[in-house]
Scaffold this active site. Sequence first.
Site, PDB file in Angstrom:
ATOM      1  N   LYS A  17       0.844  -1.205   0.000  1.00 16.70           N
ATOM      2  CA  LYS A  17       0.000   0.000   0.000  1.00 16.70           C
ATOM      3  C   LYS A  17       0.874   1.248   0.000  1.00 16.70           C
ATOM      4  O   LYS A  17       0.576   2.210  -0.693  1.00 16.70           O
ATOM      5  CB  LYS A  17      -0.876   0.036   1.257  1.00 16.70           C
ATOM      6  CG  LYS A  17      -2.148  -0.765   1.159  1.00 16.70           C
ATOM      7  CD  LYS A  17      -3.029  -0.455   2.358  1.00 16.70           C
ATOM      8  CE  LYS A  17      -4.195  -1.399   2.462  1.00 16.70           C
ATOM      9  NZ  LYS A  17      -4.968  -1.163   3.694  1.00 16.70           N
ATOM     10  N   ASP A  68      -9.489   2.151   4.525  1.00 21.06           N
ATOM     11  CA  ASP A  68     -10.130   0.892   4.867  1.00 21.06           C
ATOM     12  C   ASP A  68     -10.790   0.390   3.591  1.00 21.06           C
ATOM     13  O   ASP A  68     -11.386   1.173   2.847  1.00 21.06           O
ATOM     14  CB  ASP A  68     -11.169   1.074   5.973  1.00 21.06           C
ATOM     15  CG  ASP A  68     -11.573  -0.273   6.548  1.00 21.06           C
ATOM     16  OD1 ASP A  68     -10.683  -1.025   6.997  1.00 21.06           O
ATOM     17  OD2 ASP A  68     -12.766  -0.599   6.523  1.00 21.06           O
ATOM     18  N   SER A  69     -10.630  -0.882   3.337  1.00 19.57           N
ATOM     19  CA  SER A  69     -11.144  -1.378   2.065  1.00 19.57           C
ATOM     20  C   SER A  69     -11.729  -2.760   2.221  1.00 19.57           C
ATOM     21  O   SER A  69     -11.590  -3.395   3.274  1.00 19.57           O
ATOM     22  CB  SER A  69     -10.016  -1.386   1.027  1.00 19.57           C
ATOM     23  OG  SER A  69      -8.905  -2.100   1.518  1.00 19.57           O
ATOM     24  N   PHE A 116      -2.694  -8.917  -4.196  1.00 23.32           N
ATOM     25  CA  PHE A 116      -2.776  -9.622  -2.918  1.00 23.32           C
ATOM     26  C   PHE A 116      -4.229  -9.954  -2.654  1.00 23.32           C
ATOM     27  O   PHE A 116      -5.108  -9.609  -3.457  1.00 23.32           O
ATOM     28  CB  PHE A 116      -2.198  -8.751  -1.787  1.00 23.32           C
ATOM     29  CG  PHE A 116      -3.051  -7.522  -1.489  1.00 23.32           C
ATOM     30  CD1 PHE A 116      -2.965  -6.404  -2.292  1.00 23.32           C
ATOM     31  CD2 PHE A 116      -3.946  -7.504  -0.420  1.00 23.32           C
ATOM     32  CE1 PHE A 116      -3.756  -5.286  -2.041  1.00 23.32           C
ATOM     33  CE2 PHE A 116      -4.739  -6.386  -0.152  1.00 23.32           C
ATOM     34  CZ  PHE A 116      -4.643  -5.276  -0.968  1.00 23.32           C
ATOM     35  N   GLY A 117      -4.478 -10.624  -1.556  1.00 28.21           N
ATOM     36  CA  GLY A 117      -5.855 -10.856  -1.094  1.00 28.21           C
ATOM     37  C   GLY A 117      -6.753 -11.492  -2.145  1.00 28.21           C
ATOM     38  O   GLY A 117      -6.445 -12.547  -2.709  1.00 28.21           O
ATOM     39  N   TYR A 118      -7.866 -10.828  -2.410  1.00 24.61           N
ATOM     40  CA  TYR A 118      -8.871 -11.386  -3.317  1.00 24.61           C
ATOM     41  C   TYR A 118      -8.592 -11.099  -4.793  1.00 24.61           C
ATOM     42  O   TYR A 118      -9.399 -11.436  -5.659  1.00 24.61           O
ATOM     43  CB  TYR A 118     -10.265 -10.835  -2.941  1.00 24.61           C
ATOM     44  CG  TYR A 118     -10.681 -11.177  -1.523  1.00 24.61           C
ATOM     45  CD1 TYR A 118     -11.098 -12.466  -1.192  1.00 24.61           C
ATOM     46  CD2 TYR A 118     -10.646 -10.221  -0.509  1.00 24.61           C
ATOM     47  CE1 TYR A 118     -11.470 -12.783   0.109  1.00 24.61           C
ATOM     48  CE2 TYR A 118     -11.012 -10.526   0.800  1.00 24.61           C
ATOM     49  CZ  TYR A 118     -11.425 -11.809   1.097  1.00 24.61           C
ATOM     50  OH  TYR A 118     -11.786 -12.138   2.384  1.00 24.61           O
ATOM     51  N   ASP A 119      -7.466 -10.464  -5.101  1.00 26.06           N
ATOM     52  CA  ASP A 119      -7.166 -10.105  -6.492  1.00 26.06           C
ATOM     53  C   ASP A 119      -7.298 -11.269  -7.489  1.00 26.06           C
ATOM     54  O   ASP A 119      -7.824 -11.067  -8.582  1.00 26.06           O
ATOM     55  CB  ASP A 119      -5.770  -9.478  -6.609  1.00 26.06           C
ATOM     56  CG  ASP A 119      -5.762  -8.009  -6.210  1.00 26.06           C
ATOM     57  OD1 ASP A 119      -6.772  -7.320  -6.432  1.00 26.06           O
ATOM     58  OD2 ASP A 119      -4.733  -7.547  -5.680  1.00 26.06           O
ATOM     59  N   LYS A 153      -2.661  -1.649 -12.090  1.00 25.04           N
ATOM     60  CA  LYS A 153      -3.677  -1.749 -11.035  1.00 25.04           C
ATOM     61  C   LYS A 153      -3.904  -0.384 -10.378  1.00 25.04           C
ATOM     62  O   LYS A 153      -5.047  -0.002 -10.129  1.00 25.04           O
ATOM     63  CB  LYS A 153      -3.276  -2.805  -9.992  1.00 25.04           C
ATOM     64  CG  LYS A 153      -4.403  -3.071  -8.994  1.00 25.04           C
ATOM     65  CD  LYS A 153      -4.079  -4.113  -7.943  1.00 25.04           C
ATOM     66  CE  LYS A 153      -5.088  -4.004  -6.808  1.00 25.04           C
ATOM     67  NZ  LYS A 153      -4.672  -4.732  -5.598  1.00 25.04           N
TER      68      LYS A 153
HETATM   69  P1  IMP Z   1      -7.722  -3.193   4.833  1.00 23.34           P
HETATM   70  O1  IMP Z   1      -8.214  -2.025   4.104  1.00 23.34           O
HETATM   71  O2  IMP Z   1      -6.226  -3.219   4.925  1.00 23.34           O
HETATM   72  O3  IMP Z   1      -8.421  -3.402   6.124  1.00 23.34           O
HETATM   73  O4  IMP Z   1      -8.017  -4.440   3.906  1.00 23.34           O
HETATM   74  C1  IMP Z   1      -9.231  -5.068   3.848  1.00 23.34           C
HETATM   75  C2  IMP Z   1      -9.179  -6.370   3.101  1.00 23.34           C
HETATM   76  O5  IMP Z   1      -9.891  -6.194   1.882  1.00 23.34           O
HETATM   77  C3  IMP Z   1      -7.816  -6.870   2.676  1.00 23.34           C
HETATM   78  O6  IMP Z   1      -7.192  -7.583   3.670  1.00 23.34           O
HETATM   79  C4  IMP Z   1      -8.189  -7.756   1.492  1.00 23.34           C
HETATM   80  O7  IMP Z   1      -8.710  -8.950   1.918  1.00 23.34           O
HETATM   81  C5  IMP Z   1      -9.329  -6.978   0.865  1.00 23.34           C
HETATM   82  N1  IMP Z   1      -8.814  -6.067  -0.171  1.00 23.34           N
HETATM   83  C6  IMP Z   1      -8.784  -4.721  -0.131  1.00 23.34           C
HETATM   84  N2  IMP Z   1      -8.224  -4.198  -1.232  1.00 23.34           N
HETATM   85  C7  IMP Z   1      -7.873  -5.257  -1.998  1.00 23.34           C
HETATM   86  C8  IMP Z   1      -7.223  -5.358  -3.265  1.00 23.34           C
HETATM   87  O8  IMP Z   1      -6.837  -4.387  -3.916  1.00 23.34           O
HETATM   88  N3  IMP Z   1      -7.044  -6.612  -3.719  1.00 23.34           N
HETATM   89  C9  IMP Z   1      -7.427  -7.719  -3.044  1.00 23.34           C
HETATM   90  N4  IMP Z   1      -8.013  -7.679  -1.863  1.00 23.34           N
HETATM   91  C10 IMP Z   1      -8.247  -6.439  -1.329  1.00 23.34           C
END
Ligand code: IMP
Length: 197
Positions: free
Chosen positions: A13, A71-72, A154-157, A177
């Site tokens: 990030k 927050d996402s 990362f994550g759900y990408d 991205k």
């Molecule tokens: P936070 O904003 O760091 O609390 O992230 C929230 C969660 O949302 C992350 O751990 C991921 O699971 C998911 N997430 C948020 N943004 C992305 C992204 O760009 N790609 C994939 N997963 C995401």
Amino acid sequence: MEEVIFATGNEGKMREIRSILADTYPKILSMKEAGIRTEVTEDGKTYEENALMKARAVAAMATEAIVMADDSGLEVDFLNREPGIYSARYMGESTSYRIKNANLISRMEGVPAEKRTARFVCAIAAVLPDGREMTVRATIEGRIGYEEKGEGGFGYDPIFFVPELGKTTAELTEEEKNLVSHRGKALRLMKEELKKL
Ligand code: IMP
């Protein structure tokens, strides 16, 4: 020129944040670089509330800087917008995304393409040195894929397919991205809002 502290411990990030904000704010520090440690329970009901809580906690310790936090999450329409604000905690914080993604795909079994709509949402909050607060929100629309694809992000990408690009967000380079992502858009929006002040 004001210093910006971004309340995150996530290096990926920070790279994204730096590349987008650098032209306006050359000095951008992570919490660690600013020497600030704080644990915030993200128990807000919205992305904005959670982002604000994080930004306020850091701003209380760094009164000279503009403090930002984000927050996402991922919202899957067919699953009533789950996992939403609980995206990081879905199936447990330490569960691997291989497992989380496989679980989401299996919950979508038999669901046709047009009902697989989903979006990534990102809210960014800023607390200014004079105490003013603001939030912005942006999204990227896509669909839940049928299998994981791509090694980036990362994550759900790997399961987030963007029809206009014909790729998942894990198949995009970091630069590609940043141009289309929820976080990239929200960061640019925040930069514009701050310029208006
Ligand atoms: P936070 O904003 O760091 O609390 O992230 C929230 C969660 O949302 C992350 O751990 C991921 O699971 C998911 N997430 C948020 N943004 C992305 C992204 O760009 N790609 C994939 N997963 C995401």
